[in-house]
Design a protein around this motif. Structure first.
Motif, short mmCIF file in Angstrom:
data_model
loop_
_atom_site.label_atom_id
_atom_site.label_comp_id
_atom_site.label_asym_id
_atom_site.label_seq_id
_atom_site.Cartn_x
_atom_site.Cartn_y
_atom_site.Cartn_z
N GLY A 152 142.34 35.96 -11.04
CA GLY A 152 143.70 35.43 -11.21
C GLY A 152 143.84 34.01 -10.70
O GLY A 152 144.42 33.15 -11.36
N TRP A 153 143.29 33.76 -9.53
CA TRP A 153 143.41 32.44 -8.92
C TRP A 153 142.70 31.38 -9.75
O TRP A 153 143.20 30.27 -9.95
CB TRP A 153 142.86 32.46 -7.50
CG TRP A 153 142.99 31.14 -6.83
CD1 TRP A 153 142.01 30.22 -6.64
CD2 TRP A 153 144.18 30.56 -6.31
NE1 TRP A 153 142.50 29.11 -6.02
CE2 TRP A 153 143.85 29.29 -5.80
CE3 TRP A 153 145.50 30.99 -6.22
CZ2 TRP A 153 144.77 28.46 -5.20
CZ3 TRP A 153 146.43 30.15 -5.62
CH2 TRP A 153 146.06 28.90 -5.12
N TYR A 154 141.54 31.71 -10.25
CA TYR A 154 140.74 30.74 -11.00
C TYR A 154 140.85 30.91 -12.51
O TYR A 154 140.07 30.34 -13.26
CB TYR A 154 139.28 30.82 -10.56
CG TYR A 154 139.10 30.37 -9.14
CD1 TYR A 154 139.15 29.02 -8.81
CD2 TYR A 154 138.92 31.29 -8.11
CE1 TYR A 154 139.01 28.61 -7.49
CE2 TYR A 154 138.78 30.88 -6.80
CZ TYR A 154 138.83 29.53 -6.50
OH TYR A 154 138.70 29.12 -5.21
N THR A 155 141.80 31.73 -12.96
CA THR A 155 142.02 32.03 -14.38
C THR A 155 140.70 32.33 -15.12
O THR A 155 140.36 31.68 -16.10
CB THR A 155 142.80 30.90 -15.10
OG1 THR A 155 142.07 29.69 -15.00
CG2 THR A 155 144.18 30.73 -14.51
N LEU A 156 140.01 33.32 -14.63
CA LEU A 156 138.71 33.70 -15.19
C LEU A 156 138.78 34.90 -16.13
O LEU A 156 137.76 35.32 -16.66
CB LEU A 156 137.71 33.99 -14.06
CG LEU A 156 137.40 32.81 -13.15
CD1 LEU A 156 136.56 33.25 -11.96
CD2 LEU A 156 136.70 31.71 -13.92
N GLY A 157 139.94 35.49 -16.29
CA GLY A 157 140.07 36.64 -17.18
C GLY A 157 139.80 37.95 -16.48
O GLY A 157 139.61 38.02 -15.27
N ALA A 158 139.79 39.00 -17.27
CA ALA A 158 139.62 40.37 -16.75
C ALA A 158 138.21 40.62 -16.23
O ALA A 158 137.25 39.96 -16.65
CB ALA A 158 139.95 41.37 -17.85
N LEU A 159 138.10 41.59 -15.36
CA LEU A 159 136.82 41.99 -14.78
C LEU A 159 135.89 42.55 -15.85
O LEU A 159 136.29 43.38 -16.66
CB LEU A 159 137.04 43.07 -13.71
CG LEU A 159 135.79 43.73 -13.12
CD1 LEU A 159 135.04 42.74 -12.24
CD2 LEU A 159 136.16 44.97 -12.34
N ASN A 160 134.67 42.08 -15.88
CA ASN A 160 133.62 42.68 -16.70
C ASN A 160 132.70 43.51 -15.81
O ASN A 160 132.57 44.71 -15.99
CB ASN A 160 132.79 41.62 -17.42
CG ASN A 160 133.56 40.94 -18.52
OD1 ASN A 160 134.41 41.54 -19.15
ND2 ASN A 160 133.28 39.68 -18.73
N ARG A 161 132.09 42.84 -14.82
CA ARG A 161 131.09 43.52 -13.99
C ARG A 161 130.93 42.76 -12.67
O ARG A 161 130.98 41.55 -12.65
CB ARG A 161 129.76 43.54 -14.73
CG ARG A 161 128.63 44.22 -14.01
CD ARG A 161 127.41 44.40 -14.90
NE ARG A 161 127.73 45.33 -15.97
CZ ARG A 161 127.83 44.99 -17.26
NH1 ARG A 161 127.62 43.77 -17.65
NH2 ARG A 161 128.12 45.90 -18.17
N VAL A 162 130.72 43.51 -11.61
CA VAL A 162 130.39 42.95 -10.30
C VAL A 162 129.07 43.59 -9.88
O VAL A 162 128.93 44.82 -9.93
CB VAL A 162 131.47 43.26 -9.23
CG1 VAL A 162 131.04 42.75 -7.87
CG2 VAL A 162 132.81 42.67 -9.63
N ILE A 163 128.13 42.76 -9.45
CA ILE A 163 126.84 43.27 -8.97
C ILE A 163 126.67 42.84 -7.52
O ILE A 163 126.71 41.64 -7.21
CB ILE A 163 125.67 42.74 -9.82
CG1 ILE A 163 125.83 43.16 -11.27
CG2 ILE A 163 124.33 43.22 -9.24
CD1 ILE A 163 124.84 42.53 -12.22
N VAL A 164 126.48 43.82 -6.65
CA VAL A 164 126.18 43.55 -5.25
C VAL A 164 124.71 43.90 -5.06
O VAL A 164 124.31 45.05 -5.19
CB VAL A 164 127.08 44.38 -4.30
CG1 VAL A 164 126.75 44.06 -2.85
CG2 VAL A 164 128.55 44.13 -4.60
N ASP A 165 123.92 42.88 -4.80
CA ASP A 165 122.47 43.00 -4.69
C ASP A 165 122.10 43.10 -3.22
O ASP A 165 122.29 42.17 -2.45
CB ASP A 165 121.85 41.75 -5.34
CG ASP A 165 120.34 41.78 -5.40
OD1 ASP A 165 119.72 42.68 -4.81
OD2 ASP A 165 119.78 40.88 -6.05
N MET A 166 121.58 44.28 -2.83
CA MET A 166 121.21 44.52 -1.43
C MET A 166 119.70 44.73 -1.33
O MET A 166 119.03 44.88 -2.35
CB MET A 166 121.99 45.73 -0.91
CG MET A 166 123.50 45.47 -0.90
SD MET A 166 124.49 46.94 -0.59
CE MET A 166 124.54 47.67 -2.22
N ALA A 167 119.19 44.75 -0.13
CA ALA A 167 117.75 44.84 0.08
C ALA A 167 117.13 46.08 -0.57
O ALA A 167 116.03 46.00 -1.13
CB ALA A 167 117.44 44.83 1.57
#
Length: 152
Positions: free
Chosen positions: A80-95
């Motif tokens: 919303g803040w950066y006007t990037l559109g709706a969520l597609n995917r979030v990846i949290v890469d851990m060890a």
């Protein structure tokens, strides 16, 4: 599709609609057939658990739902803040693995815990297939039914 009589998580599915049974079957099928996936949940737009893979216990599914809901909220704020559109995917890469969140529909999301051995491209593709299949049937009535059925 399977005519399974069990609800995701091993709870009886008595009284569930065909759409709810199909949604739960799709989630279990995704979890068991996608290499590297350890757990998967579906979370509604209000942050509540809708469905969980049968490999999870309820307490763990609730913890994961809270994490997925928080990540979804943070992502929505940034979008919303950066006007990037709706969520597609979030990846949290851990060890030792990944936490991946993918939009399903109507604000609902799929949260997945995967081993480090998982191929991210394949996993993202399979998550998108799940979202397309399950999201097409995900009406407000089905969301309510799924949330109510998981509470018992």
């Amino acid at each position: 599709m399977s005519n399974t009589s069990t609800h995701t998580g091993g709870t009886p599915a008595a009284g569930l609609s065909a759409d709810a049974k199909t949604f739960n079957w799709l989630l279990d099928s995704f979890t068991t057939k996608t290499a590297g996936v350890r757990e998967a949940i579906a979370v509604s737009s209000d942050g509540l658990l809708m469905a969980m893979s049968s490999v999870q216990d309820r307490a763990n599914a609730d913890r994961l739902a809270a994490i997925v809901s928080g990540i979804t909220s943070l992502s929505a704020g940034a979008a919303g803040w950066y006007t990037l559109g709706a969520l597609n995917r979030v990846i949290v890469d851990m060890a030792d693995g990944y936490l991946i969140v993918t939009a399903i529909s109507r604000g609902s999301v799929l949260g997945v815990i995967a081993d480090r051995s998982a191929n991210l491209g394949t996993l993202a593709y399979e998550m998108t297939l799940f979202a397309n299949r399950a999201g097409a049937a995900l009406t407000p009535a089905l969301i309510a039914e799924l949330k109510n059925s998981i509470q018992t």
